[in-house]
Design a protein around this motif. Structure first.
Motif, PDB file in Angstrom:
ATOM      1  N   ALA A 140       0.660  -1.266  -0.125  1.00 10.33           N
ATOM      2  CA  ALA A 140      -0.056   0.113  -0.047  1.00 10.33           C
ATOM      3  C   ALA A 140       0.926   1.389   0.002  1.00 10.33           C
ATOM      4  O   ALA A 140       0.735   2.225   0.586  1.00 10.33           O
ATOM      5  N   GLY A 141       1.910   1.315  -0.778  1.00 11.88           N
ATOM      6  CA  GLY A 141       2.756   2.574  -0.774  1.00 11.88           C
ATOM      7  C   GLY A 141       4.079   1.887  -0.090  1.00 11.88           C
ATOM      8  O   GLY A 141       5.121   2.996  -0.319  1.00 11.88           O
ATOM      9  N   GLY A 142       4.247   1.025   0.593  1.00 11.87           N
ATOM     10  CA  GLY A 142       5.637   0.851   1.054  1.00 11.87           C
ATOM     11  C   GLY A 142       6.069   1.851   2.200  1.00 11.87           C
ATOM     12  O   GLY A 142       5.238   2.415   3.097  1.00 11.87           O
ATOM     13  N   HIS A 143       7.460   2.406   2.045  1.00  8.65           N
ATOM     14  CA  HIS A 143       7.772   3.394   2.794  1.00  8.65           C
ATOM     15  C   HIS A 143       7.122   4.568   2.618  1.00  8.65           C
ATOM     16  O   HIS A 143       7.408   5.732   3.484  1.00  8.65           O
ATOM     17  N   TYR A 144       6.114   4.807   1.784  1.00  4.42           N
ATOM     18  CA  TYR A 144       5.610   6.286   1.176  1.00  4.42           C
ATOM     19  C   TYR A 144       4.320   6.190   2.038  1.00  4.42           C
ATOM     20  O   TYR A 144       3.506   7.352   1.917  1.00  4.42           O
ATOM     21  N   ALA A 145       3.917   5.066   2.576  1.00  4.75           N
ATOM     22  CA  ALA A 145       2.540   4.936   3.501  1.00  4.75           C
ATOM     23  C   ALA A 145       2.549   4.394   4.628  1.00  4.75           C
ATOM     24  O   ALA A 145       1.722   3.538   4.966  1.00  4.75           O
ATOM     25  N   GLN A 180       0.670  12.925   2.352  1.00  2.00           N
ATOM     26  CA  GLN A 180       0.033  14.011   1.475  1.00  2.00           C
ATOM     27  C   GLN A 180       1.329  14.287   0.703  1.00  2.00           C
ATOM     28  O   GLN A 180       1.270  14.764  -0.688  1.00  2.00           O
ATOM     29  N   LYS A 181       2.397  14.666   1.371  1.00  4.82           N
ATOM     30  CA  LYS A 181       3.627  15.025   0.466  1.00  4.82           C
ATOM     31  C   LYS A 181       4.470  14.140  -0.058  1.00  4.82           C
ATOM     32  O   LYS A 181       5.351  14.262  -0.611  1.00  4.82           O
ATOM     33  N   ASN A 182       3.965  12.814  -0.009  1.00  2.79           N
ATOM     34  CA  ASN A 182       4.382  11.590  -0.438  1.00  2.79           C
ATOM     35  C   ASN A 182       5.965  11.467   0.106  1.00  2.79           C
ATOM     36  O   ASN A 182       6.875  11.245  -0.741  1.00  2.79           O
ATOM     37  N   MET A 183       6.038  11.643   1.127  1.00  2.00           N
ATOM     38  CA  MET A 183       7.258  11.429   1.915  1.00  2.00           C
ATOM     39  C   MET A 183       7.901   9.677   2.561  1.00  2.00           C
ATOM     40  O   MET A 183       6.766   9.193   2.702  1.00  2.00           O
ATOM     41  N   HIS A 184       8.950   9.714   2.042  1.00  2.38           N
ATOM     42  CA  HIS A 184       9.601   8.412   2.666  1.00  2.38           C
ATOM     43  C   HIS A 184       9.742   8.453   4.122  1.00  2.38           C
ATOM     44  O   HIS A 184       9.770   9.276   4.883  1.00  2.38           O
ATOM     45  N   SER A 185       9.327   7.192   4.598  1.00  2.00           N
ATOM     46  CA  SER A 185       9.380   7.009   6.095  1.00  2.00           C
ATOM     47  C   SER A 185      10.650   7.532   6.661  1.00  2.00           C
ATOM     48  O   SER A 185      10.599   8.227   7.746  1.00  2.00           O
ATOM     49  N   THR A 186      11.887   7.050   6.075  1.00  2.00           N
ATOM     50  CA  THR A 186      13.023   7.658   6.559  1.00  2.00           C
ATOM     51  C   THR A 186      13.278   9.185   6.620  1.00  2.00           C
ATOM     52  O   THR A 186      13.506   9.736   7.476  1.00  2.00           O
ATOM     53  N   ASP A 187      12.484   9.884   5.632  1.00  2.00           N
ATOM     54  CA  ASP A 187      12.506  11.316   5.709  1.00  2.00           C
ATOM     55  C   ASP A 187      11.372  11.874   6.637  1.00  2.00           C
ATOM     56  O   ASP A 187      11.679  12.748   7.617  1.00  2.00           O
ATOM     57  N   ILE A 188      10.415  11.357   6.841  1.00  8.61           N
ATOM     58  CA  ILE A 188       9.240  11.631   7.946  1.00  8.61           C
ATOM     59  C   ILE A 188      10.098  11.417   9.187  1.00  8.61           C
ATOM     60  O   ILE A 188      10.014  12.657  10.258  1.00  8.61           O
ATOM     61  N   ASP A 217      12.221  -4.312   3.965  1.00 10.65           N
ATOM     62  CA  ASP A 217      11.387  -4.505   2.927  1.00 10.65           C
ATOM     63  C   ASP A 217       9.917  -3.748   3.174  1.00 10.65           C
ATOM     64  O   ASP A 217       9.614  -3.792   4.547  1.00 10.65           O
ATOM     65  N   PRO A 218       9.397  -3.503   2.217  1.00  8.62           N
ATOM     66  CA  PRO A 218       9.561  -3.240   0.943  1.00  8.62           C
ATOM     67  C   PRO A 218      10.557  -2.211   0.648  1.00  8.62           C
ATOM     68  O   PRO A 218      10.463  -1.042   1.186  1.00  8.62           O
ATOM     69  N   ARG A 219      11.657  -2.361  -0.239  1.00  9.72           N
ATOM     70  CA  ARG A 219      12.734  -1.627  -0.434  1.00  9.72           C
ATOM     71  C   ARG A 219      12.522  -0.740  -1.356  1.00  9.72           C
ATOM     72  O   ARG A 219      13.076  -0.979  -2.606  1.00  9.72           O
ATOM     73  N   ASN A 220      11.602   0.388  -1.252  1.00  6.18           N
ATOM     74  CA  ASN A 220      11.591   1.454  -2.197  1.00  6.18           C
ATOM     75  C   ASN A 220      12.042   2.975  -1.554  1.00  6.18           C
ATOM     76  O   ASN A 220      11.299   3.522  -1.194  1.00  6.18           O
ATOM     77  N   ALA A 221      13.447   2.820  -2.158  1.00  6.61           N
ATOM     78  CA  ALA A 221      14.097   4.086  -1.815  1.00  6.61           C
ATOM     79  C   ALA A 221      13.649   5.317  -2.686  1.00  6.61           C
ATOM     80  O   ALA A 221      13.173   4.985  -3.925  1.00  6.61           O
ATOM     81  N   PRO A 222      13.921   6.675  -2.325  1.00  3.59           N
ATOM     82  CA  PRO A 222      13.644   7.617  -3.280  1.00  3.59           C
ATOM     83  C   PRO A 222      14.545   7.415  -4.758  1.00  3.59           C
ATOM     84  O   PRO A 222      15.590   6.815  -4.513  1.00  3.59           O
ATOM     85  N   GLU A 223      13.678   7.905  -5.778  1.00  4.09           N
ATOM     86  CA  GLU A 223      14.428   7.629  -6.799  1.00  4.09           C
ATOM     87  C   GLU A 223      16.064   7.962  -6.989  1.00  4.09           C
ATOM     88  O   GLU A 223      17.067   7.213  -7.606  1.00  4.09           O
ATOM     89  N   LYS A 224      16.310   8.972  -6.756  1.00  4.99           N
ATOM     90  CA  LYS A 224      17.855   9.406  -6.510  1.00  4.99           C
ATOM     91  C   LYS A 224      18.615   8.501  -5.917  1.00  4.99           C
ATOM     92  O   LYS A 224      19.737   8.163  -6.577  1.00  4.99           O
ATOM     93  N   MET A 278      18.381   1.819   0.001  1.00  7.99           N
ATOM     94  CA  MET A 278      17.732   2.157   1.047  1.00  7.99           C
ATOM     95  C   MET A 278      18.816   2.711   2.041  1.00  7.99           C
ATOM     96  O   MET A 278      18.694   3.487   2.912  1.00  7.99           O
ATOM     97  N   ILE A 279      19.917   2.139   2.310  1.00  7.44           N
ATOM     98  CA  ILE A 279      21.081   2.406   3.119  1.00  7.44           C
ATOM     99  C   ILE A 279      21.675   3.862   2.703  1.00  7.44           C
ATOM    100  O   ILE A 279      22.058   4.446   3.719  1.00  7.44           O
ATOM    101  N   SER A 280      22.051   3.983   1.787  1.00  3.44           N
ATOM    102  CA  SER A 280      22.371   5.119   1.188  1.00  3.44           C
ATOM    103  C   SER A 280      21.566   6.401   1.380  1.00  3.44           C
ATOM    104  O   SER A 280      22.033   7.646   1.629  1.00  3.44           O
ATOM    105  N   HIS A 281      20.453   6.074   1.371  1.00  5.35           N
ATOM    106  CA  HIS A 281      19.380   7.262   1.557  1.00  5.35           C
ATOM    107  C   HIS A 281      19.525   7.461   3.257  1.00  5.35           C
ATOM    108  O   HIS A 281      19.605   8.457   3.756  1.00  5.35           O
TER     109      HIS A 281
END
Length: 477
Positions: A140-145, A180-188, A217-224, A278-281
């Motif tokens: 359901a969006g992984g780390h973005y939800a 709403q800002k589509n933030m990754h859990s690590t960023d939050i 997991d789920p290992r969905n890091a920001p695109e960068k 994920m770890i570089s993030h």
């Protein structure tokens, strides 16, 4: 004299060899490299293991209580278990010694223990198994939800405040501003920590537990960060196998079914690439938190600990998860920067994560709670010795037991009525590839290590020491 602040930066499923400065040339971790080179970096940090497939539950309970694995209440599980009041917790002890205790991120134990330990909290993720699976992030969006809650002084943390269920579908009553800002859990979590540090204005020292849910997991890091790695840019593990050579007791646990059997090298490298991203993030955001401490003039006066709750196989020995006692699953990063003057260095001292609690008590100069039964490694921090624990007991459920010293590792498997044994020479075979258990030249060593294993089982009150043969096929937990 004001006591030092304490910041524990804790990651989820990060194994020991995922920092460039600690020997992994394929991963980019410039901030953790700098921190490791300016701190006391433990190359032999371990967890004791797990009494359930979700190894992070007992691991985090051991960290919080300073208690060894078989002396936890309910094995650290939130479902059917809790941290009882007579087991003093690390944040609770700091609170009693005049600290302001703040939590951000993952808490995998019960709600009552949480509220007696912390004075405030933001972006709390996951009270153990109290949140239904369909309300968690999987699919359901992984780390973005992530499902997040803030501090509730009543201690109730009612899930319905965040979600309502209609015909099995999740519908938000109030969409969290971060999602709403589509933030990754690590960023939050890290942004929440930056805000805490930016606005902290109390006279008392703080104890901040910043617990991420990455790189789980789920290992969905920001695109960068995803673009930094590919299956072609990382290596197949040296101890890669298509499948584990025998039944270790949990070959079909959740982590293991994230990839097909037999394992394929390309697929394993793809998993590794996502893991490293994920770890570089994490590394980038860790750097932001360190920069904020320096900006606020807090860095030198803060004890900072970077650690992970357990490791991960990702193709080693034909496994993907953490449900084993191989080094890839039980060794974790552990880097400690004391407050004030100290000598930065790397050490091979053997430690358990549960030893952090009594060590912090020594570092901060207050009495250890009587409920602690772990062992302080304060003398290693001080630099008076490089000797931590002499040897280790490592466990996974009732299926696996291991004894490890600075030369050998013995692993015994009890699955059904079948017994398998592995013996590794860690000096010549650190990847645990060559099994010496059936080599006649090692017969006396095998016998000696089996005795040592049993002694450690007795020392740590392992129920398998007195378990009948008929019970070996059952999960006693």
């Amino acid at each position: 004299m004001k006591k030092p602040n304490v910041l524990i930066f804790f990651t989820d499923d990060q194994r020991f060899d995922t920092i460039n400065a600690m020997g992994n040339s394929e991963i980019s971790t410039p901030n953790l490299d700098k921190f490791a080179n300016e701190s006391i970096a433990f190359r032999q940090g371990h967890i004791m293991g797990g009494t359930c497939g979700a190894v992070c539950m007992p691991s985090r309970a051991m960290l919080q209580t300073g208690r060894t694995v078989f002396t936890l209440h309910g094995e650290g599980k939130a479902k059917g278990g809790m941290i009882p009041e007579h087991h003093k917790m690390m944040p609770e002890t700091f609170k009693e010694n005049g600290y302001f205790t703040q939590h951000i991120g993952k808490w995998h134990q019960d709600k009552k223990s949480f509220n007696r330990a912390y004075m405030d909290a933001n972006s709390i993720f996951c009270f153990g198994n109290s949140i239904p699976k369909r309300n968690s992030w999987y699919g359901a969006g992984g780390h973005y939800a992530p499902v997040l809650m803030d501090y509730d002084p009543t201690g109730q943390y009612v899930l319905e405040h965040a979600f309502q269920m209609e015909e099995g579908m999740i519908k938000k009553k109030e969409i969290d501003k971060d999602i709403q800002k589509n933030m990754h859990s690590t960023d939050i979590f890290c942004d929440t920590a930056l805000n805490f540090l930016d606005t902290y204005d109390k006279d008392q020292p703080f104890y901040l537990y910043l617990a991420l849910v990455a790189p789980h997991d789920p290992r969905n890091a920001p695109e960068k960060y995803e673009e930094m790695y590919s299956a072609e840019s990382v290596s197949t593990p040296k101890n890669f196998l298509p499948i584990h050579p025998f039944d270790n007791g949990d070959l079909w646990v959740r982590d293991e079914v994230l990839e097909f059997f037999p394992r394929r090298e390309y697929s394993v490298r793809r998993h590794l690439a996502d893991y490293y991203s994920m770890i570089s993030h994490i590394d980038a955001r860790f750097g932001d938190v360190m920069a904020k401490l320096k900006e606020k003039g807090l860095y030198d006066d803060t004890i900072i600990i970077f650690a992970g709750d357990n490791g991960l196989a990702l193709g080693q020995h034909g496994l993907l998860g953490k449900q084993s006692v191989y080094d890839h699953s039980i060794r974790v990063p552990l880097i400690i920067k004391p407050a004030g003057d100290f000598t930065p260095r790397k050490t091979d001292a053997y430690t358990y994560l549960c030893d952090i609690f009594p060590t912090l008590c020594d570092m901060c100069g207050f009495e250890k709670p009587e409920s602690i039964n772990a062992q302080s490694f304060f003398n290693v921090i001080e630099g008076t010795t490089d000797q931590g624990r002499e040897d280790l007991l490592l466990i996974y459920r009732n299926f696996q037991r291991a004894y490890k010293n600075d030369k050998f590792k013995l692993i015994e498997y009890f699955v059904g009525q079948k017994r398998n044994t592995q013996l590794f020479d860690l000096e010549s075979d650190p990847y645990e590839i060559t099994n010496l258990a059936n080599d006649p030249e090692y017969a006396s060593i095998l016998e000696e290590l089996r005795k040592k294993l049993q002694e450690k089982q007795v020392e740590f009150s392992d129920p398998l020491v007195t378990c009948s043969a008929e019970k070996l096929a059952e999960d006693i937990w």
